[in-house]
Design a protein around this motif. Structure first.
Motif, PDB file in Angstrom:
ATOM      1  N   GLN A 182      34.519  49.152  38.923  1.00 34.38           N
ATOM      2  CA  GLN A 182      33.622  50.281  39.180  1.00 34.38           C
ATOM      3  C   GLN A 182      32.188  49.803  39.032  1.00 34.38           C
ATOM      4  N   GLY A 183      31.379  49.951  40.104  1.00 32.61           N
ATOM      5  CA  GLY A 183      29.970  49.627  39.997  1.00 32.61           C
ATOM      6  C   GLY A 183      29.299  50.469  38.931  1.00 32.61           C
ATOM      7  N   ARG A 184      28.343  49.866  38.186  1.00 28.72           N
ATOM      8  CA  ARG A 184      27.728  50.578  37.068  1.00 28.72           C
ATOM      9  C   ARG A 184      26.220  50.751  37.224  1.00 28.72           C
ATOM     10  N   SER A 185      25.653  50.203  38.282  1.00 32.23           N
ATOM     11  CA  SER A 185      24.218  50.351  38.501  1.00 32.23           C
ATOM     12  C   SER A 185      23.926  50.035  39.959  1.00 32.23           C
ATOM     13  N   ILE A 186      22.679  50.228  40.336  1.00 29.05           N
ATOM     14  CA  ILE A 186      22.273  49.993  41.713  1.00 29.05           C
ATOM     15  C   ILE A 186      22.341  48.513  42.067  1.00 29.05           C
ATOM     16  N   ARG A 187      22.487  47.652  41.064  1.00 27.83           N
ATOM     17  CA  ARG A 187      22.657  46.220  41.319  1.00 27.83           C
ATOM     18  C   ARG A 187      24.107  45.870  41.647  1.00 27.83           C
ATOM     19  N   GLU A 188      25.004  46.839  41.531  1.00 30.17           N
ATOM     20  CA  GLU A 188      26.421  46.588  41.782  1.00 30.17           C
ATOM     21  C   GLU A 188      26.894  47.496  42.917  1.00 30.17           C
ATOM     22  N   CYS A 189      26.405  47.194  44.106  1.00 29.82           N
ATOM     23  CA  CYS A 189      26.660  48.037  45.271  1.00 29.82           C
ATOM     24  C   CYS A 189      27.935  47.626  45.996  1.00 29.82           C
ATOM     25  N   GLY A 190      28.412  48.529  46.830  1.00 29.66           N
ATOM     26  CA  GLY A 190      29.550  48.248  47.683  1.00 29.66           C
ATOM     27  C   GLY A 190      30.876  48.439  46.976  1.00 29.66           C
ATOM     28  N   PRO A 191      31.979  48.187  47.685  1.00 31.90           N
ATOM     29  CA  PRO A 191      33.315  48.409  47.127  1.00 31.90           C
ATOM     30  C   PRO A 191      33.564  47.562  45.887  1.00 31.90           C
ATOM     31  N   ARG A 192      34.218  48.170  44.908  1.00 33.42           N
ATOM     32  CA  ARG A 192      34.603  47.484  43.667  1.00 33.42           C
ATOM     33  C   ARG A 192      36.075  47.755  43.422  1.00 33.42           C
ATOM     34  N   GLY A 193      36.808  46.754  42.949  1.00 38.65           N
ATOM     35  CA  GLY A 193      38.227  46.975  42.759  1.00 38.65           C
ATOM     36  C   GLY A 193      38.945  45.769  42.205  1.00 38.65           C
ATOM     37  N   CYS A 194      40.119  45.474  42.753  1.00 39.48           N
ATOM     38  CA  CYS A 194      40.954  44.400  42.233  1.00 39.48           C
ATOM     39  C   CYS A 194      41.694  43.738  43.387  1.00 39.48           C
ATOM     40  N   TYR A 195      42.389  42.652  43.077  1.00 42.20           N
ATOM     41  CA  TYR A 195      43.201  41.956  44.072  1.00 42.20           C
ATOM     42  C   TYR A 195      44.680  42.146  43.786  1.00 42.20           C
ATOM     43  N   ILE A 196      45.450  42.350  44.843  1.00 35.52           N
ATOM     44  CA  ILE A 196      46.897  42.186  44.797  1.00 35.52           C
ATOM     45  C   ILE A 196      47.168  40.791  45.351  1.00 35.52           C
ATOM     46  N   VAL A 197      47.839  39.964  44.559  1.00 35.53           N
ATOM     47  CA  VAL A 197      48.090  38.570  44.932  1.00 35.53           C
ATOM     48  C   VAL A 197      49.581  38.402  45.216  1.00 35.53           C
ATOM     49  N   ALA A 198      49.911  38.102  46.465  1.00 38.30           N
ATOM     50  CA  ALA A 198      51.297  37.868  46.869  1.00 38.30           C
ATOM     51  C   ALA A 198      51.495  36.365  47.045  1.00 38.30           C
ATOM     52  N   VAL A 199      52.450  35.811  46.300  1.00 39.05           N
ATOM     53  CA  VAL A 199      52.710  34.371  46.315  1.00 39.05           C
ATOM     54  C   VAL A 199      54.021  34.113  47.050  1.00 39.05           C
ATOM     55  N   ASP A 200      53.992  33.198  48.036  1.00 38.96           N
ATOM     56  CA  ASP A 200      55.217  32.905  48.781  1.00 38.96           C
ATOM     57  C   ASP A 200      56.034  31.803  48.097  1.00 38.96           C
ATOM     58  N   GLU A 201      57.153  31.439  48.716  1.00 41.26           N
ATOM     59  CA  GLU A 201      58.062  30.456  48.114  1.00 41.26           C
ATOM     60  C   GLU A 201      57.446  29.068  48.005  1.00 41.26           C
ATOM     61  N   ASN A 202      56.370  28.825  48.737  1.00 35.50           N
ATOM     62  CA  ASN A 202      55.683  27.538  48.659  1.00 35.50           C
ATOM     63  C   ASN A 202      54.530  27.552  47.665  1.00 35.50           C
ATOM     64  N   GLY A 203      54.377  28.672  46.959  1.00 36.97           N
ATOM     65  CA  GLY A 203      53.316  28.758  45.958  1.00 36.97           C
ATOM     66  C   GLY A 203      51.951  29.060  46.532  1.00 36.97           C
ATOM     67  N   ASN A 204      51.899  29.568  47.770  1.00 40.14           N
ATOM     68  CA  ASN A 204      50.613  29.886  48.388  1.00 40.14           C
ATOM     69  C   ASN A 204      50.265  31.350  48.128  1.00 40.14           C
ATOM     70  N   PRO A 205      49.123  31.606  47.465  1.00 36.45           N
ATOM     71  CA  PRO A 205      48.734  32.991  47.177  1.00 36.45           C
ATOM     72  C   PRO A 205      47.968  33.618  48.340  1.00 36.45           C
ATOM     73  N   ALA A 206      48.321  34.863  48.678  1.00 36.87           N
ATOM     74  CA  ALA A 206      47.588  35.643  49.683  1.00 36.87           C
ATOM     75  C   ALA A 206      46.920  36.803  48.953  1.00 36.87           C
ATOM     76  N   LEU A 207      45.611  36.941  49.113  1.00 33.76           N
ATOM     77  CA  LEU A 207      44.831  37.923  48.380  1.00 33.76           C
ATOM     78  C   LEU A 207      44.531  39.139  49.238  1.00 33.76           C
ATOM     79  N   ASP A 208      44.762  40.315  48.669  1.00 30.90           N
ATOM     80  CA  ASP A 208      44.476  41.577  49.362  1.00 30.90           C
ATOM     81  C   ASP A 208      43.619  42.426  48.429  1.00 30.90           C
ATOM     82  N   PHE A 209      42.366  42.638  48.798  1.00 27.19           N
ATOM     83  CA  PHE A 209      41.453  43.406  47.944  1.00 27.19           C
ATOM     84  C   PHE A 209      41.664  44.901  48.153  1.00 27.19           C
ATOM     85  N   HIS A 210      41.642  45.645  47.040  1.00 25.12           N
ATOM     86  CA  HIS A 210      41.780  47.100  47.075  1.00 25.12           C
ATOM     87  C   HIS A 210      40.616  47.730  46.312  1.00 25.12           C
ATOM     88  N   ALA A 211      39.873  48.600  46.975  1.00 28.33           N
ATOM     89  CA  ALA A 211      38.775  49.306  46.307  1.00 28.33           C
ATOM     90  C   ALA A 211      39.340  50.358  45.363  1.00 28.33           C
TER      91      ALA A 211
END
Length: 483
Positions: A221-250
Motif C-alpha cells: 500500500q502506497g503511503r505518500s505521494i512518493r509511492e505512486c502507482g499500483p502496489r501489491g505482491c507477486y504470485i510466483v509459479a515455479v515449473d518442474e525445471n525450477g523456473n519462476p514466473a512472476l505475476d504481480f497483483h495490485a
C-alpha cells in the motif's frame, strides 16, 4: 524439481500513521489510515484464491518497533485465515519492526513461522500429495540498524527442491533508502538459492531475473505521494525445471498518483478549472474504483502564469475542487454507493484482489465484488471512491521567447545561458548547488525541509528551473518580448 506456487510480499507497514493527514477531512483521512489493513485483507483473499503452497513476508510487517496492538491483532487474524486454508506463512522482521521492539503476548497460528535474528534458519515445506517441495531460509533483524551483509550467511540446501531466501536488504546501495544489511548482486549469486525474496525497497523491482531470481515486490500500500502507482505482491509459479514466473497483483486500497496539466492554450481561470475537473475524472478512471490521492503539477507556458503566481488564485482553485469532491462524495454516500460490503474500502474485508495492468489476467471490476465474510474482515463503511487533491504545484512560465533571450547580450541573457549550461551537465549542477547552498543545507531546519543535502541535490534540476522562472518573473514582470 516439483512445481509449486507461493506468494511474496514485503513492507506491509501495518497501521502506518500517514503523517501530514491532520488537515484532511475525517472521512477521507480514515479511509487512508485504514488502507494498509485493507491491502492485507486482499492479500489473504488472493493467496486463498490462487491456492498457493506458502506465503513469505520479507520484513517490515509493522511500521515501528513498538508495533501497535491493533496491527498485531490484524496480522494474527490474517495468518490464522491462511493457516485454516493450509497455507504456511514465513516471516522475517526488518529495520522498522526488529525483534527487539515491543510486541504483545499473542498466540500465533501453528502455520506461521517467524525467523530468528541470530542465525539463518531453514523451514522445509512439505505437502501430503507431493512431499518436500521447497526449503525456505530466512533471518530477521535483531535491531533497527543492521549493517552486516546478511546475504553472506545464506547457503542453499537440497538442490533437488526449490530454494527460497528471505532477506531485508539494500542491494547495491539503492538511493533513497537506508543502507541496511547491504549487499551486492554478486553476493546473491552462487549461494545455492533459486529465489531471493527481498524486502526494504518500496518500489517493485526485479533485481535478478534468473538463476537466481532476486525480487523486491514493493510495499502492498502506497503511503505518500512518493509511492505512486499500483502496489501489491507477486504470485510466483515455479515449473518442474525450477523456473519462476512472476505475476504481480495490485492490493492497494488507496492509489497515490501524480499528474501534470499544461496551461498552454488555457486562457482563463474558468478554463483552468474545467481542465482540472477533466483531469480528476481521468484520475478516477485510472484508479479502477479505488480512492485516489493526487498531486497535480501545472506546467507549460501561457498567459495564466502571472495570474497563478500572484494572489490566491491557485489556493482558491484547490479549495473549490476539494469542496466539490466532498459534496459529490456526500451525494454518492446518500445514494448508497458501494453498499458497505465489497467495495474498495481501505478497511474492507475480503474484497477480491484487483489485478494490475501488467498482470496476466486483469480483472479490475472485481474490486467491487462482494466477498465472503471472515476473520480478517474489518469494514469502515467508507467505501466510496474519491479523488482527493493533495496539492497543486505550479511549474509554469511566462509565454516569452526564450530563444531570443538566450541570444541577447544582457544580464537576463547571461543568466539564462548559465541555467542552460548547468541543466545540460548534472555534475556541474550538483557542484554549483553544493557551493551555493552547502552552508544552508547544513542547518537542521533546512536539511529536514529538503530531506537532507542528498535529497535537495536529487531535485536540483527542478530547483534550477524554478529559480530560472522566478528570475524571469522578477526581471520581466510585464512579460515584455511576448510571442
Amino acid at each position: 524439481m516439483k512445481a509449486l506456487k507461493f506468494l511474496h510480499a514485503a513492507d506491509l507497514h501495518l497501521d502506518s500513521p500517514f503523517k501530514g493527514m491532520n488537515s484532511v477531512p475525517e472521512r477521507i483521512r480514515d479511509v487512508i489510515r485504514e488502507s494498509t489493513f485493507g491491502a492485507l485483507s486482499r492479500l489473504v483473499r488472493l493467496a486463498v484464491r490462487e491456492k498457493v503452497d506458502f506465503a513469505v513476508f520479507s520484513g517490515d510487517i509493522y511500521d515501528a518497533g513498538d508495533r501497535s496492538l491493533r496491527a498485531q491483532l490484524r496480522f494474527r487474524s490474517a495468518l490464522a485465515e491462511l493457516d485454516r486454508a493450509g497455507i504456511p506463512a514465513l516471516i522475517i522482521h526488518g529495520n522498522h519492526d526488529p525483534l527487539d521492539g515491543r510486541g504483545a503476548d499473542l498466540e500465533w497460528p501453528a502455520g506461521a513461522r517467524v525467523y530468528p535474528a541470530d542465525k539463518v534458519e531453514t523451514v522445509r515445506i512439505v505437502k501430503e500429495d507431493r512431499g518436500l517441495i521447497a526449503e525456505v531460509h530466512g533471518i530477521s533483524y535483531a535491531s533497527a540498524a543492521v549493517t552486516e551483509n546478511l546475504a553472506l550467511r545464506f547457503r542453499g540446501g537440497d538442490a533437488s527442491v526449490f530454494q527460497v531466501a528471505l532477506l531485508h536488504t539494500n542491494v547495491d546501495g539503492h538511493p533513497g533508502y537506508d543502507n541496511y544489511a547491504p549487499c551486492s548482486k554478486s553476493d546473491l549469486m552462487g549461494r545455492g538459492i533459486d529465489y531471493w525474496a527481498l524486502g526494504h525497497i518500496h518500489t517493485r523491482e526485479i533485481v535478478l531475473d534468473q538463476k537466481p531470481a532476486a525480487v523486491y515486490p514493493g510495499n502492498i500500500q502506497g503511503r505518500s505521494i512518493r509511492e505512486c502507482g499500483p502496489r501489491g505482491c507477486y504470485i510466483v509459479a515455479v515449473d518442474e525445471n525450477g523456473n519462476p514466473a512472476l505475476d504481480f497483483h495490485a492490493l492497494d486500497g488507496v492509489r497515490w498518483q501524480q499528474e501534470t496539466l499544461s496551461i498552454a492554450g488555457i486562457g482563463t481561470e474558468q478554463e483552468l478549472q474545467e481542465s482540472l475537473q477533466d483531469l480528476l475524472a481521468r484520475l478516477r478512471e485510472k484508479a479502477e474504483g479505488r480512492p485516489t490521492v493526487a498531486r497535480i503539477f501545472l506546467e507549460g507556458r501561457g498567459p495564466l502564469h502571472l495570474k497563478l503566481q500572484a494572489g490566491s488564485a491557485l489556493s482558491d482553485l484547490l479549495r473549490e475542487l476539494r469542496e466539490s469532491e466532498l459534496l459529490a462524495l456526500a451525494g454518492r454516500s446518500a445514494a448508497g454507493y458501494g453498499g458497505g460490503k465489497g467495495g474498495f474500502g481501505a478497511g474492507s474485508g475480503h474484497t477480491e484482489a484487483p489485478r494490475s495492468r501488467d498482470s496476466k489476467d486483469e480483472a479490475p471490476d472485481s474490486y467491487r465484488e462482494a466477498s465472503l465474510s471472515g476473520e480478517v474482515s474489518h469494514n469502515t463503511g467508507a467505501d466510496i471512491p474519491f479523488v482527493w487533491i493533495e496539492s497543486i504545484e505550479s511549474r509554469t512560465g511566462q509565454d516569452i521567447d526564450f530563444e531570443l533571450l538566450l541570444r541577447e547580450e544582457s544580464f537576463i541573457g547571461d543568466l539564462l545561458r548559465l541555467a542552460e549550461e548547468l541543466a545540460a551537465d548534472e555534475g556541474k549542477l550538483r557542484e554549483f548547488a553544493d557551493e551555493a547552498l552547502g552552508s544552508l543545507l547544513a542547518q537542521n531546519g533546512a536539511s529536514r525541509l529538503f530531506g537532507g543535502a542528498d535529497g535537495f541535490l536529487e531535485d536540483a534540476g527542478y530547483w534550477l528551473e524554478a529559480a530560472r522562472e522566478l528570475a524571469v518573473d522578477q526581471l520581466m514582470p510585464d512579460g515584455r518580448r511576448s510571442k
